[in-house]
Design an enzyme around this catalytic site. Structure first.
Site: not given
Length: 417
Positions: A198, A219, A346
């Protein structure tokens, strides 16, 4: 009735997202990055092959490695290309633990911050469950700031194999004191890894100056495609491979190297770092406008993290909302065309109490009533104003939903003194 498993039919999303404020989950691919990626997809050559096409692919790959290293203050030989942040975190935590244990079996402990991304948290927990590692979660205070005194206590016995602490928290945006952690750990002879997924491109990140031994980046938080990432690791850090095969990437990350992904990642990082200072100023202004407007328009909103805005990511606005149903808030925002989240994306879409907020001392209900607005390169003032226009009614409806679902106290008989 016929046998066999039921078929799941995918249905296209038919909603209309006009305001995307979930850049911490993923961010749009930059046009110039997409162009470089597409160009490379039209070329042929395995970079491990010795013929001309293979040598040309290797040349382009190594140029991308050099480009990436230059952007983050690292040496090209320190860049280990991966499929993303999760793979890099696993290689860093497990690989460093195994590598250190191989030279000194007494090093059986792993220390991680209590607010780590699940890629680090669960990698450490796996070592505890399957390898007998002693896993310690380093405390944070109510603002999410790491307790350095606790780190010193954990390091004192001399059994820690590796320390891992993120650079910036993915939920709250709080910046952790990475250089201080590295200095204290190194004084005890312990290597340090940081998940900087981050942080890269959002705050100044320079690997050599940080004092870190390993650092993760990915990425798709920067304008590159999903499936691109790297572990930046000092050459003197011993890493044991997590997976085995052809021995690519210093022998610690096997697998055919994706030249298109490497080029896309390197260009995205270079562009993000070049724009970082000006973009941080712009996003900080938008974030502050969003927070001030939300707090003044709705009672019971609480900004997460330190009051000092410089200790939080410039594009992060994390708010806890009293007495509101988080699912209703997210659905209401989605129906209003606003894409936001409650924290990390996630966790398979399952809303549950945030381990980050629990570690900061919030009660379980408050830890399930958070909104994360994360701004990025495409965010505008109109996006912020759209959120502020939608938020009051969304939260009002979410509070009604919470009141309906809230368990009622059990009936009692007799008088109450």
């Amino acid at each position: 009735m016929t046998g066999g498993p039921a078929r799941l039919v995918a249905r296209p999303y038919t909603g209309s997202v006009t305001t995307y404020l979930d850049h911490a989950a993923t961010t749009p691919v930059r046009p110039e990055v997409a162009a470089a990626y597409t160009e490379e997809l039209g070329r042929l050559g395995n970079p491990s092959s010795l013929h001309g096409a293979g040598r040309e692919a290797r040349r382009r790959l190594e140029e991308a490695r050099e480009q990436l290293a230059a952007a983050i203050g690292a040496e090209p030989a320190e860049v280990v290309l991966t499929s993303g942040g999760t793979e890099a975190d696993n290689l860093a935590v497990k690989g460093a633990y195994w590598g250190r244990r191989a030279t000194d079996p007494a090093l059986r402990a792993v220390a991680i911050s209590a607010v780590e991304h699940h890629a680090v948290l669960e990698a450490a927990e796996w070592l505890g469950e399957h390898e007998g590692a002693d896993v310690t979660q380093l405390r944070v205070d109510s603002d999410g700031t790491l307790d350095l005194d606790h780190l010193d206590e954990v390091l004192a016995p001399g059994t820690v194999a590796v320390v891992s602490t993120m650079w910036a928290n993915n939920e709250t945006g709080v910046l952790l004191p990475v250089p201080e952690v590295a200095a204290r750990a190194h004084a005890a002879g312990v290597p340090v890894h940081s998940d900087a997924v981050q942080a890269v491109g959002k705050v100044p990140v320079h690997f050599a100056r940080s004092g870190l031994d390993a650092m993760t980046l990915t990425g798709h938080k920067l304008g590159a495609p999903v499936g691109t990432g790297a572990l930046v690791a000092r050459r003197d850090l011993t890493l044991t491979p997590v997976e085995h095969g052809g021995g690519q990437e210093r022998g610690v990350r096997s697998g055919t190297l994706a030249v298109a992904g490497a080029r896309a990642l390197a260009l995205a990082v270079e562009l993000a770092v070049a724009d970082q200072e000006a973009e941080a100023d712009r996003l900080r202004g938008l974030r502050d406008r969003l927070v001030a407007g939300a707090v003044s328009a709705v009672d019971g909103l609480r900004l997460t993290g330190p009051a000092d805005a410089e200790t939080r990511l410039p594009g992060h606005a994390h708010l806890t909302v009293a007495d509101a149903d988080v699912d209703a808030m997210l659905l209401g925002l989605d129906m209003a065309g606003v894409a936001a989240s409650s924290g990390s994306a996630c966790q398979a879409g399952v809303q549950q109490a945030s381990h980050v907020l629990v570690a900061m001392g919030r009660d379980p209900q408050e830890a399930r009533s958070a909104l994360r607005f994360s701004l990025g390169r495409t965010s505008t003032r109109d996006d912020v104003d759209a959120v502020l226009a939608a938020l009051p009614s969304v939260i009002e409806n979410a509070r009604k939903a919470y009141a309906t679902r809230r368990p009622r106290p059990a009936a009692t008989s007799g008088s109450v003194a």
